[in-house]
Design a protein around this motif. Structure first.
Motif, mmCIF file in Angstrom:
data_model
loop_
_atom_site.group_PDB
_atom_site.id
_atom_site.type_symbol
_atom_site.label_atom_id
_atom_site.label_comp_id
_atom_site.label_asym_id
_atom_site.label_seq_id
_atom_site.Cartn_x
_atom_site.Cartn_y
_atom_site.Cartn_z
ATOM 1 N N ALA A 20 38.285 29.827 51.408
ATOM 2 C CA ALA A 20 37.976 31.239 51.145
ATOM 3 C C ALA A 20 39.111 31.922 50.386
ATOM 4 N N ALA A 21 40.345 31.609 50.741
ATOM 5 C CA ALA A 21 41.497 32.212 50.064
ATOM 6 C C ALA A 21 41.546 31.792 48.592
ATOM 7 N N LEU A 22 41.308 30.515 48.335
ATOM 8 C CA LEU A 22 41.315 30.037 46.953
ATOM 9 C C LEU A 22 40.157 30.636 46.157
ATOM 10 N N LEU A 23 38.988 30.720 46.772
ATOM 11 C CA LEU A 23 37.850 31.347 46.104
ATOM 12 C C LEU A 23 38.108 32.830 45.842
ATOM 13 N N ALA A 24 38.734 33.513 46.799
ATOM 14 C CA ALA A 24 39.052 34.936 46.627
ATOM 15 C C ALA A 24 40.051 35.140 45.492
ATOM 16 N N MET A 25 41.004 34.235 45.390
ATOM 17 C CA MET A 25 41.977 34.324 44.302
ATOM 18 C C MET A 25 41.263 34.188 42.948
ATOM 19 N N GLY A 26 40.336 33.250 42.860
ATOM 20 C CA GLY A 26 39.559 33.086 41.638
ATOM 21 C C GLY A 26 38.705 34.308 41.330
ATOM 22 N N LYS A 27 38.117 34.881 42.356
ATOM 23 C CA LYS A 27 37.300 36.089 42.189
ATOM 24 C C LYS A 27 38.149 37.261 41.684
ATOM 25 N N ALA A 28 39.373 37.374 42.209
ATOM 26 C CA ALA A 28 40.278 38.434 41.762
ATOM 27 C C ALA A 28 40.594 38.282 40.273
ATOM 28 N N VAL A 29 40.784 37.062 39.825
ATOM 29 C CA VAL A 29 41.025 36.824 38.393
ATOM 30 C C VAL A 29 39.803 37.250 37.592
ATOM 31 N N GLU A 30 38.613 36.865 38.050
ATOM 32 C CA GLU A 30 37.378 37.269 37.355
ATOM 33 C C GLU A 30 37.286 38.778 37.207
ATOM 34 N N LEU A 34 40.044 39.484 32.316
ATOM 35 C CA LEU A 34 40.411 38.541 31.257
ATOM 36 C C LEU A 34 39.151 37.915 30.672
ATOM 37 N N ASP A 35 39.221 37.545 29.420
ATOM 38 C CA ASP A 35 38.110 36.881 28.758
ATOM 39 C C ASP A 35 37.745 35.605 29.520
ATOM 40 N N LYS A 36 36.507 35.515 29.957
ATOM 41 C CA LYS A 36 36.059 34.388 30.793
ATOM 42 C C LYS A 36 36.136 33.053 30.057
ATOM 43 N N GLU A 121 51.485 42.811 29.924
ATOM 44 C CA GLU A 121 52.090 42.368 31.186
ATOM 45 C C GLU A 121 51.018 42.099 32.244
ATOM 46 N N SER A 122 50.058 42.992 32.359
ATOM 47 C CA SER A 122 48.981 42.818 33.333
ATOM 48 C C SER A 122 48.157 41.572 33.027
ATOM 49 N N GLU A 123 47.778 41.402 31.765
ATOM 50 C CA GLU A 123 46.999 40.219 31.383
ATOM 51 C C GLU A 123 47.774 38.934 31.672
ATOM 52 N N LEU A 124 49.053 38.944 31.390
ATOM 53 C CA LEU A 124 49.871 37.756 31.617
ATOM 54 C C LEU A 124 50.011 37.453 33.107
ATOM 55 N N LEU A 125 50.121 38.484 33.909
ATOM 56 C CA LEU A 125 50.157 38.265 35.356
ATOM 57 C C LEU A 125 48.860 37.621 35.830
ATOM 58 N N TRP A 126 47.719 38.144 35.378
ATOM 59 C CA TRP A 126 46.430 37.599 35.807
ATOM 60 C C TRP A 126 46.186 36.206 35.235
ATOM 61 N N LEU A 127 46.612 35.968 34.010
ATOM 62 C CA LEU A 127 46.511 34.627 33.435
ATOM 63 C C LEU A 127 47.324 33.642 34.276
ATOM 64 N N ARG A 152 24.315 20.372 37.629
ATOM 65 C CA ARG A 152 23.465 21.325 38.345
ATOM 66 C C ARG A 152 24.165 21.993 39.513
ATOM 67 N N ARG A 153 25.110 21.294 40.126
ATOM 68 C CA ARG A 153 25.759 21.891 41.303
ATOM 69 C C ARG A 153 27.265 21.988 41.062
ATOM 70 N N SER A 154 27.752 23.167 40.963
ATOM 71 C CA SER A 154 29.173 23.406 40.837
ATOM 72 C C SER A 154 29.660 24.044 42.107
ATOM 73 N N ALA A 155 30.757 23.548 42.611
ATOM 74 C CA ALA A 155 31.276 24.016 43.907
ATOM 75 C C ALA A 155 32.181 25.221 43.734
ATOM 76 N N ALA A 156 33.459 25.003 43.562
ATOM 77 C CA ALA A 156 34.413 26.102 43.658
ATOM 78 C C ALA A 156 35.307 26.187 42.434
#
Length: 157
Positions: A20-30, A34-36, A121-127, A152-156
């Motif tokens: 959950a923590a790793l997924l939340a970190m990814g969600k925060a980046v999204e 930043l350009d996906k 600076e913000s973009e670089l932090l998130w990158l 068809r099935r992507s996990a995390a």
């Protein structure tokens, strides 16, 4: 192909808070804006460097779904020579390589100055957070040999 040591599903069941923590970190980046497509290219390159088939397949699936051009997917491993990546993408990929290959050294001022020309600076932090996140996923996926998902099935990650 090597057999999985632990399945992704077993990891998720055994360590749900870590997942959950790793997924939340990814969600925060999204959500950072930043350009996906750029983020997916970075995740692909880092996953290549770290030999994580699980994450590589996930991010190929995602990249295709969001419209990353096939030629970029084909050439991300040789981005410096490919001549098809924008200067911003090249800066992000160079930064990703710097952060993926840290053991025994630090990131140079020159590398930081180069990437800072293309990102606020913000973009670089998130990158950098995106790179740290995929590095963490790669270490789990490579260590336990999570089986790559199908298209068809992507996990995390």
């Amino acid at each position: 192909m090597s057999d999985p040591r632990v399945t992704y599903q077993s990891f998720a069941a055994t360590a749900p808070a870590a997942q959950a923590a790793l997924l939340a970190m990814g969600k925060a980046v999204e959500e950072a804006g930043l350009d996906k497509q750029l983020v997916e290219l970075v995740k692909l390159r880092v996953s290549q460097i770290n030999n994580c088939a699980f994450c590589l397949q996930i991010h190929l699936n995602v990249a295709r779904r969001i419209g990353v051009p096939q030629e970029k997917l084909d050439l991300v491993a040789t981005w410096e020579e490919a001549g098809i990546f924008s200067s911003r993408e090249c800066a992000a990929l160079a930064w990703a390589e710097q952060l993926a290959q840290l053991p025994g050294r630090s990131v140079s001022d020159d590398a930081y100055a180069a990437v800072s020309k293309h990102f606020s600076e913000s973009e670089l932090l998130w990158l950098s957070v995106a790179i740290a996140n995929i590095n963490a996923w790669n270490r789990l996926g490579a260590a336990f040999r999570f089986a790559p998902p199908t298209a068809r099935r992507s996990a995390a990650a």
